[in-house]
Design an enzyme around this catalytic site. Structure first.
Site, mmCIF file in Angstrom:
data_model
loop_
_atom_site.group_PDB
_atom_site.id
_atom_site.type_symbol
_atom_site.label_atom_id
_atom_site.label_comp_id
_atom_site.label_asym_id
_atom_site.label_seq_id
_atom_site.Cartn_x
_atom_site.Cartn_y
_atom_site.Cartn_z
ATOM 1 N N LYS A 1 0.861 -1.187 0.000
ATOM 2 C CA LYS A 1 0.000 0.000 0.000
ATOM 3 C C LYS A 1 0.893 1.231 0.000
ATOM 4 C CE LYS A 1 -3.573 2.444 2.551
ATOM 5 N NZ LYS A 1 -4.572 2.395 3.628
ATOM 6 N N LYS B 1 -2.294 -1.599 -3.840
ATOM 7 C CA LYS B 1 -3.083 -0.381 -3.852
ATOM 8 C C LYS B 1 -2.200 0.845 -3.900
ATOM 9 C CE LYS B 1 -5.939 1.904 -0.481
ATOM 10 N NZ LYS B 1 -6.467 1.844 0.834
HETATM 11 C C1 PBG Z 1 -7.171 3.780 5.329
HETATM 12 C C2 PBG Z 1 -7.615 3.471 3.969
HETATM 13 C C3 PBG Z 1 -7.416 4.333 2.901
HETATM 14 C C4 PBG Z 1 -7.996 3.752 1.804
HETATM 15 C C5 PBG Z 1 -8.543 2.521 2.196
HETATM 16 N N1 PBG Z 1 -8.273 2.344 3.557
HETATM 17 C C6 PBG Z 1 -6.835 5.697 2.828
HETATM 18 C C7 PBG Z 1 -5.595 5.999 3.516
HETATM 19 O O1 PBG Z 1 -4.728 5.159 3.686
HETATM 20 O O2 PBG Z 1 -5.459 7.165 3.899
HETATM 21 C C8 PBG Z 1 -8.005 4.401 0.462
HETATM 22 C C9 PBG Z 1 -8.967 3.924 -0.506
HETATM 23 C C10 PBG Z 1 -9.239 4.814 -1.654
HETATM 24 O O3 PBG Z 1 -8.622 5.877 -1.861
HETATM 25 O O4 PBG Z 1 -10.143 4.447 -2.408
HETATM 26 N N2 PBG Z 1 -6.917 2.800 6.213
#
Ligand code: PBG
Length: 344
Positions: free
Chosen positions: A205, A261
């Protein structure tokens, strides 16, 4: 595996013959978007009979708990079987510890029960991270200097996993990027006999600029203020070996599937991961990637000029096919319902 595909040349070989009409193109279709491979995120808001627009996430809404199961049912009728839940916790319930995450009656826990009751076949996936619950917007606990604490955060994340499992979710999806959390969560679940609750780990991520609309959706953007998540989410300027290492650790620690992601801009990571691991790979077309296509379609760019929904469906299908071709089996996408309505 070496494929020899070019032992003759023009005019003997004419690749256009295999593209000459729709029937032959269909015949050789290898990648396409099927409802069964899609995971649909649902945002939950407080109150009753509430539907709220999400800023910068066109055509995506938050639904209150009393409406959420019907939304899942509508999606299920289109063939979507998997759902991911995210709460927009009211600001007054947020605090530095994110303690609302441990309330067995919070928005997500109630939504899990509602969905499981109305659509028992649904696979319900609950996110593990504290950012929808903390007043500072971080995914874990912070110390007095604002540093995100790894091991202390994991303790809370394990409790969060147990609360979600007790509420009846099928899968927990840690998105916090703390080191070592998959093993601890697995142990915590097994310790309470939740051996069948799976872990879909956000393994690779990145600290991406494409999460902003999501942060609006759960209300963490303004809480983060000038802070960022670069001390725990991955640095996209690094060698992609780091992603492989992150995934390898999560697989060893017991992840049942891994999430990469964002997906669209990280197809190289998906491909490398799919060559290295047998664990299923899920690509997440994140909020900013979805919004980008929405705005592009709305600009009239797509070609049909009159039908931005059709343009969006075309643009988005191409994007999702690319994610699958790169090596992801499943895709998390806000567009799931819209796309299937178009295909229907
Ligand atoms: C946070 C989380 C995020 C997303 C999913 N879970 C955002 C972040 O890490 O700030 C992002 C998903 C998206 O942008 O569609 N735990």
């Amino acid at each position: 595996m070496t494929k020899i595909f070019c032992n003759e040349t023009f005019p003997i070989t004419r690749l256009r013959r295999n593209r000459k009409n729709q029937a032959i193109r269909n015949l050789f279709t290898f990648h396409q978007i099927d409802a069964q491979n899609l995971i649909y995120p649902l945002f939950i808001c407080d109150g009753n009979n509430q539907i709220e627009k999400v800023e910068n996430l066109p055509d995506i809404f938050r639904y209150s708990v009393d409406l959420i199961a019907r939304k899942a049912q509508e999606a299920h009728r289109l063939g979507i079987c998997s759902f991911m839940l995210f709460p927009a916790t009211p600001q007054y319930l947020k605090n530095p510890e994110g303690s609302e995450a441990l309330n067995p009656n919070n928005l997500v826990c109630r939504a899990i029960k509602e969905i499981k009751e109305l659509v028992p076949e649904a696979l319900v996936i609950a996110d593990i991270a504290l950012d929808p619950y903390t007043s500072h917007g971080h995914d874990g606990l912070i110390d007095n200097f604002g540093n995100v604490l790894n091991d202390e955060s994991i303790e809370v994340l394990c409790e969060q996993a147990l609360i979600l499992a007790q509420a009846g979710c099928d899968i927990v999806a840690p998105s916090d990027m703390m080191d070592g959390r998959v093993r601890k969560i697995r142990q915590a679940l097994d310790g309470q006999s939740f051996i069948d609750v799976g872990i879909f780990s956000y393994s690779a991520k990145y600290a991406s600029n494409f999460y902003a609309p999501f942060r609006n959706a759960v209300g963490s953007q303004s809480n983060l203020k000038k802070s960022d998540k670069k001390s725990y989410q991955m640095d996209y300027c690094r060698n992609s070996d780091e992603a492989i290492q992150e995934i390898a650790l999560d697989v060893q620690e017991g992840a049942d599937a891994v999430i990469i992601k964002p997906a669209t801009f990280y197809l190289d990571i998906i491909t490398r991961a799919s060559e290295h691991f047998t664990t299923p790979i899920i690509g997440y077309q994140v909020s900013g990637e979805y919004a980008m296509l929405k705005y592009l379609a709305a600009s009239g760019f797509g070609g049909s000029f009159s039908d931005s929904a059709a343009d969006f469906a075309d643009l988005c299908s191409e994007n999702l096919v690319a994610i699958r071709r790169a090596g992801a089996t499943a895709i998390i996408t806000y567009a799931a319902v819209q796309l299937l309505k178009k295909i229907e």
